[in-house]
Design a protein around this motif. Structure first.
Motif, PDB file in Angstrom:
ATOM      1  N   SER A 716      -2.714 -34.470   6.090  1.00  0.00           N
ATOM      2  CA  SER A 716      -4.334 -35.027   6.101  1.00  0.00           C
ATOM      3  C   SER A 716      -4.870 -33.724   5.348  1.00  0.00           C
ATOM      4  O   SER A 716      -5.764 -33.957   4.435  1.00  0.00           O
ATOM      5  CB  SER A 716      -4.673 -35.224   7.396  1.00  0.00           C
ATOM      6  OG  SER A 716      -4.252 -36.438   7.863  1.00  0.00           O
ATOM      7  N   VAL A 717      -4.758 -32.602   5.886  1.00  0.00           N
ATOM      8  CA  VAL A 717      -5.460 -31.315   5.429  1.00  0.00           C
ATOM      9  C   VAL A 717      -5.111 -31.001   3.830  1.00  0.00           C
ATOM     10  O   VAL A 717      -5.845 -30.894   2.868  1.00  0.00           O
ATOM     11  CB  VAL A 717      -5.100 -30.125   6.189  1.00  0.00           C
ATOM     12  CG1 VAL A 717      -5.706 -28.968   5.602  1.00  0.00           C
ATOM     13  CG2 VAL A 717      -5.785 -30.285   7.725  1.00  0.00           C
ATOM     14  N   TRP A 718      -3.798 -31.151   3.620  1.00  0.00           N
ATOM     15  CA  TRP A 718      -3.467 -30.673   2.169  1.00  0.00           C
ATOM     16  C   TRP A 718      -3.615 -31.858   1.084  1.00  0.00           C
ATOM     17  O   TRP A 718      -3.839 -31.593  -0.107  1.00  0.00           O
ATOM     18  CB  TRP A 718      -2.077 -30.389   2.256  1.00  0.00           C
ATOM     19  CG  TRP A 718      -2.050 -28.742   2.842  1.00  0.00           C
ATOM     20  CD1 TRP A 718      -1.492 -28.612   3.966  1.00  0.00           C
ATOM     21  CD2 TRP A 718      -2.501 -27.526   2.094  1.00  0.00           C
ATOM     22  NE1 TRP A 718      -1.649 -27.317   4.259  1.00  0.00           N
ATOM     23  CE2 TRP A 718      -2.253 -26.473   3.083  1.00  0.00           C
ATOM     24  CE3 TRP A 718      -2.865 -27.208   0.949  1.00  0.00           C
ATOM     25  CZ2 TRP A 718      -2.222 -25.293   2.645  1.00  0.00           C
ATOM     26  CZ3 TRP A 718      -3.368 -26.073   0.435  1.00  0.00           C
ATOM     27  CH2 TRP A 718      -2.779 -25.037   1.512  1.00  0.00           C
ATOM     28  N   ILE A 719      -3.882 -33.103   1.570  1.00  0.00           N
ATOM     29  CA  ILE A 719      -4.060 -34.277   0.722  1.00  0.00           C
ATOM     30  C   ILE A 719      -5.534 -34.243   0.488  1.00  0.00           C
ATOM     31  O   ILE A 719      -6.037 -34.212  -0.571  1.00  0.00           O
ATOM     32  CB  ILE A 719      -3.602 -35.719   1.084  1.00  0.00           C
ATOM     33  CG1 ILE A 719      -2.219 -35.605   1.334  1.00  0.00           C
ATOM     34  CG2 ILE A 719      -4.317 -36.720   0.593  1.00  0.00           C
ATOM     35  CD1 ILE A 719      -1.726 -36.761   2.121  1.00  0.00           C
ATOM     36  N   SER A 720      -6.300 -33.830   1.413  1.00  0.00           N
ATOM     37  CA  SER A 720      -7.830 -33.647   1.031  1.00  0.00           C
ATOM     38  C   SER A 720      -8.127 -32.404   0.522  1.00  0.00           C
ATOM     39  O   SER A 720      -8.987 -32.414  -0.373  1.00  0.00           O
ATOM     40  CB  SER A 720      -8.490 -34.067   2.506  1.00  0.00           C
ATOM     41  OG  SER A 720      -8.245 -32.718   3.367  1.00  0.00           O
ATOM     42  N   PHE A 721      -7.038 -31.750   0.536  1.00  0.00           N
ATOM     43  CA  PHE A 721      -7.396 -30.094  -0.215  1.00  0.00           C
ATOM     44  C   PHE A 721      -7.576 -30.363  -1.573  1.00  0.00           C
ATOM     45  O   PHE A 721      -8.262 -29.845  -2.303  1.00  0.00           O
ATOM     46  CB  PHE A 721      -6.311 -29.133   0.613  1.00  0.00           C
ATOM     47  CG  PHE A 721      -6.303 -27.947  -0.537  1.00  0.00           C
ATOM     48  CD1 PHE A 721      -7.097 -26.945  -0.666  1.00  0.00           C
ATOM     49  CD2 PHE A 721      -5.079 -27.978  -1.836  1.00  0.00           C
ATOM     50  CE1 PHE A 721      -6.822 -25.966  -1.211  1.00  0.00           C
ATOM     51  CE2 PHE A 721      -5.174 -27.030  -2.504  1.00  0.00           C
ATOM     52  CZ  PHE A 721      -5.879 -25.965  -2.314  1.00  0.00           C
ATOM     53  N   ILE A 722      -6.624 -31.188  -2.034  1.00  0.00           N
ATOM     54  CA  ILE A 722      -6.417 -31.126  -3.874  1.00  0.00           C
ATOM     55  C   ILE A 722      -7.805 -31.402  -4.618  1.00  0.00           C
ATOM     56  O   ILE A 722      -8.203 -30.947  -5.398  1.00  0.00           O
ATOM     57  CB  ILE A 722      -5.101 -31.978  -4.186  1.00  0.00           C
ATOM     58  CG1 ILE A 722      -3.872 -31.376  -3.631  1.00  0.00           C
ATOM     59  CG2 ILE A 722      -5.247 -32.091  -5.567  1.00  0.00           C
ATOM     60  CD1 ILE A 722      -2.838 -32.375  -3.740  1.00  0.00           C
ATOM     61  N   PRO A 723      -8.569 -32.726  -4.058  1.00  0.00           N
ATOM     62  CA  PRO A 723      -9.505 -33.060  -4.713  1.00  0.00           C
ATOM     63  C   PRO A 723     -10.661 -32.154  -4.427  1.00  0.00           C
ATOM     64  O   PRO A 723     -11.664 -31.797  -5.268  1.00  0.00           O
ATOM     65  CB  PRO A 723      -9.895 -34.339  -4.313  1.00  0.00           C
ATOM     66  CG  PRO A 723      -9.196 -34.645  -2.951  1.00  0.00           C
ATOM     67  CD  PRO A 723      -7.897 -33.823  -3.212  1.00  0.00           C
ATOM     68  N   THR A 724     -10.801 -31.655  -3.129  1.00  0.00           N
ATOM     69  CA  THR A 724     -11.568 -30.831  -3.039  1.00  0.00           C
ATOM     70  C   THR A 724     -11.639 -29.529  -3.808  1.00  0.00           C
ATOM     71  O   THR A 724     -12.612 -28.924  -4.405  1.00  0.00           O
ATOM     72  CB  THR A 724     -11.707 -30.336  -1.405  1.00  0.00           C
ATOM     73  OG1 THR A 724     -11.703 -31.660  -0.549  1.00  0.00           O
ATOM     74  CG2 THR A 724     -13.125 -29.508  -0.967  1.00  0.00           C
ATOM     75  N   TYR A 725     -10.352 -29.021  -3.917  1.00  0.00           N
ATOM     76  CA  TYR A 725     -10.108 -27.754  -4.447  1.00  0.00           C
ATOM     77  C   TYR A 725     -10.744 -27.762  -6.078  1.00  0.00           C
ATOM     78  O   TYR A 725     -11.150 -26.881  -6.373  1.00  0.00           O
ATOM     79  CB  TYR A 725      -8.827 -27.337  -4.497  1.00  0.00           C
ATOM     80  CG  TYR A 725      -8.177 -26.016  -4.996  1.00  0.00           C
ATOM     81  CD1 TYR A 725      -8.497 -24.924  -4.412  1.00  0.00           C
ATOM     82  CD2 TYR A 725      -7.561 -26.146  -6.301  1.00  0.00           C
ATOM     83  CE1 TYR A 725      -7.847 -23.687  -4.939  1.00  0.00           C
ATOM     84  CE2 TYR A 725      -7.250 -24.743  -6.971  1.00  0.00           C
ATOM     85  CZ  TYR A 725      -7.363 -23.613  -6.150  1.00  0.00           C
ATOM     86  OH  TYR A 725      -7.048 -22.507  -6.938  1.00  0.00           O
TER      87      TYR A 725
END
Length: 775
Positions: A716-725
């Motif tokens: 969950s953290v890293w899936i949401s990380f990509i668009p946020t990044y």
């Protein structure tokens, strides 16, 4: 009259010199043409034929003619040259300014001691540009010479950014009509132009030009720029309210030492037959004349019509002075060089014979000499004296007298940056001007920070000012375009200067940096405490379950991942950029491969409990370590390939945020960066799938539920990380990556180890094999 006396004065000064032309006596013949072309030709014939009006005949060989020095207008000077150039006599003009006569091919024997009007136009353009004037009216006579010169001057003004609002021509012959004078006055009252340029060769303008100028000078609120000094010899009527609002660009002038004394003390015996000359001379007895020029004579006459004694530089006598000195030095150089070998000594002194004037031309061309004032002068390649112009302010005094005050000069031969000088404080402006110097513009100047916007239907001088767009500046007035600042700079608030951009990065001193630093250290200490607990209780069943060595490796990798986040804080450098990405990728691969090994251990342990199952022989730490090494080795190979192809590096990001330079790490190869993240995602996904399938296995050592929850948090953290990044910039981007590292690592730590620590510390009675079987 002053020019005539300057001839006499200069010749006497040279004849009395012991250094210049010793044993040679200069003589002069002076003729007046009275502006009549026929008289000009007749007098020239007398000069060339030595008394007799017969061409090609000279009856007085004892006094050879060396050169002609003349003060004719450009038209008459050209006519004289074209008529008599076959004799090759040097013709030295102290008045003609026609730039066409600088052509050494057409006029090889023509010289002058005044600058050409080509330099005059440049000087006027410099004067106008200095005061910021770009909106003018133009008045000129309608003869061919003045119209041609005025056209060139307008072109020069337009090249310097000026525009002519109106142009009026007047007849160069006869008196100016009352209708035209009224028209001029009406135009001056209607026009928005403050500066009026009056371009007129006084020889072609005549008396009506002076009358027109006197009438125009009564107009308030205008500045008149004129060429050459006007001789207001007559008193100005007291009812004329003449304004001190004119600037004159005239040939450079200077007073010769002792010249005023020479004029004051000379006995004009030879002028007894010239009534006009006698009146001029006797007017110097007027008590109003300054002491330096006032003659000491007894007379009861009054002289209301002459005020020439107030002239500062005595008309063009300085140019006459230089003309005679130039000729004398050329003669001197010719004698010294030995070019005149055919000379003879007589009781009258040196007598030059054949072809004197032919040889003299070679010495006049590019002559370098020193005049009687000690000034070093020279002739340029065109035969023109290298001199310039005075800029003068014409002042009318209450007593009806007038004078010119020099307020600046323009010398085209001076070094770059020194050719134009002016003393604005010395200029006397009309009192009606609300600002000094007055402004003559179609539009107000665009201040720095703005640029000009010229509409198609308007002339270039009429425009509006618009602010420079974002990212651009203009640091001068009336800028045509706004310029872009260098990459490391940004416009200030007024957009009139570039200032250094603010350099930023996620620092340990920032509030965000401090918070992330303490969070990283806090999680590191928690992981270290859990590791200590597991080591202390290493022989208890709950620690031994699911391979305690894997637990140790997992805890150590989590501790390193918490410390790894500190590499992302502080000023990026090449080494830290390389370490932060490779360390992050390898450490997380160890963490995820440890979880994968734990999950596989759970599955194998369940199947190993069945009788006769071959999985029992695979139980142990060897398989787990092999899984960790293989999975980590693949990530290590990916990182090494990344480093050898396009490694991360520190760079200055100057475009992401306005006015800010972000020091950040460039991934180098974006593909390699996402390959590393993708491989971590692959490991996490495999671990999640296996753990999810094994979550309900009825085994005492089943840790699959906790691994499933931890992988859900991780993914969950890293899936949401990509668009946020991808949607953040600068240090916010770095903070997002740090947060993802801490959140995912903290999720794994909390989901897997907190339940076990709770039992070890708070429910020790359940830390037994009997109770584990009940879980």
């Amino acid at each position: 009259m002053y020019n005539l006396l300057a001839f006499v004065f200069t010749v006497e000064e040279i004849n009395n010199s012991t250094e210049l032309l010793p044993n040679v006596t200069l003589g002069i013949n002076i003729y007046e043409s009275f502006g009549n072309s026929r008289m000009l030709i007749l007098n020239a014939v007398r000069i060339f034929s030595e008394m007799f009006e017969i061409l090609n005949y000279n009856c007085k060989l004892s006094r050879p003619l060396a050169a002609i020095i003349e003060g004719l207008s450009a038209k008459e000077s050209t006519k004289l040259y074209n008529t008599f150039n076959i004799y090759h006599y040097p013709q030295i003009s102290y008045k003609s300014w026609d730039y066409l006569m600088s052509d050494t091919v057409k006029f090889p024997y023509f010289y002058r001691t005044v600058p050409t009007n080509f330099h005059l136009w440049a000087g006027i353009a410099k004067l106008l540009k200095h005061f910021g004037w770009n909106w003018f009216g133009f008045i000129t006579p309608d003869d061919d010479s003045n119209v041609r010169d005025a056209k060139i001057l307008k072109g020069e003004i337009e090249r310097n950014g000026g525009c002519v609002e109106f142009e009026v021509t007047f007849k160069h012959t006869g008196d100016m009509s009352w209708k035209l004078r009224r028209k001029l006055i009406s135009i001056l009252h209607r026009t928005s132009a403050i500066v009026i340029i009056i371009y007129c060769n006084t020889d072609n303008g005549g008396k009506q030009y002076r009358k027109m100028f006197v009438e125009l000078l009564q107009t308030s609120g205008k500045v008149f720029v004129i060429m050459n000094e006007l001789d207001f010899s007559e008193n100005i009527p007291t009812h004329f309210d003449l304004k001190n609002n004119s600037l004159t660009v005239s040939n450079f002038g200077k007073n010769m030492p002792h010249f005023s004394k020479f004029v004051r003390e000379m006995k004009p015996i030879q002028l007894s037959g010239d009534i006009l000359a006698q009146d001029w001379w006797q007017s110097l007895c007027d008590s109003q004349c300054p002491r330096r020029i006032k003659r000491d004579c007894s007379t009861n006459r009054t002289f209301p019509n002459y005020k020439h004694c107030f002239m500062k530089h005595f008309a063009s006598s300085y140019s006459v002075y230089n003309a005679v000195y130039a000729l004398a030095h050329a003669l001197h150089d010719m004698i010294i060089s030995g070019s005149v070998n055919n000379t003879a000594q007589s009781r009258e002194g040196w007598r030059f014979v054949d072809y004197l004037h032919w040889k003299l031309n070679r010495y006049l061309r590019n002559l370098h000499f020193r005049n009687g004032l000690g000034e070093e002068l020279y002739m340029d390649e065109n035969g023109d004296l290298a001199t310039g112009y005075d800029i003068m302010n014409l002042l009318f005094l209450p007593d009806g007298t007038w004078r010119y005050e020099v307020v600046g000069n323009y010398n085209p031969y001076a070094p770059m940056g020194q050719e134009f000088t002016i003393d604005e404080k010395a200029i006397v402006w009309e009192r009606s001007f609300t600002q000094t110097p007055p402004s003559s513009r179609c539009s107000q100047m665009c201040l720095p920070g703005y640029r000009k916007l010229i509409h198609e239907e308007q002339v270039s001088c009429c425009y509006e000012c618009i602010p420079c767009p974002e990212g651009k500046i203009s640091n001068q007035t009336d800028a045509d375009i706004c310029t872009i600042c260098p990459e490391d700079q940004w416009p200030n608030q007024k957009r009139d200067a570039c200032i250094p951009k603010i350099i930023t990065f996620l620092s340990y001193k920032d509030n965000l940096g401090i918070a992330l630093t303490f969070t990283s250290i806090f999680f590191f200490l928690i992981a270290a405490a859990i590791l200590r607990i597991f080591i202390n209780y290493r022989d208890t069943p709950i620690v031994r379950a699911n391979n305690r060595d894997l637990s140790y490796i997992l805890l150590i990798s989590l501790m390193l991942s918490f410390l790894c986040s500190l590499l992302f804080i502080g000023q990026p450098e090449n080494i830290t950029c390389i370490l932060r990405q490779t360390a992050f990728g390898i450490i997380f691969s160890i963490t995820l491969s440890s979880l994968l090994a734990k999950t596989i251990t759970v599955v194998m342990a369940f199947h190993a409990t069945k009788p006769g199952n071959t999985f029992r022989k695979w139980m142990g730490s060897r398989v787990s370590v092999t899984i960790i090494l293989c999975c980590s080795l693949i990530q290590t190979v990916l990182c090494l390939a990344w480093l050898f192809t396009a490694p991360p590096f520190a760079y200055l990001n100057m475009i992401s945020e306005i006015g800010i330079i972000i020091i950040e790490c460039n991934e180098g190869s974006v593909i390699a960066f996402y390959c590393v993240l993708g491989y971590l995602g692959f490991l996490a996904g495999i671990s999640f799938i296996i753990a999810f399938l094994a979550r309900n296995l009825p085994d005492s050592f089943n840790e699959a539920k906790y691994i499933t929850f931890s992988m859900m948090v991780f993914c969950s953290v890293w899936i949401s990380f990509i668009p946020t990044y991808l949607s953040t910039k600068g240090k916010s981007m770095v903070a997002v990556e740090i947060f993802a590292i801490l959140a995912s690592s903290g999720g794994i730590l909390g989901c897997i180890f907190f339940p076990k620590c709770y039992i070890i510390l708070f429910r020790p009675e359940k830390n037994s094999k009997k109770d584990l079987r009940k879980i």
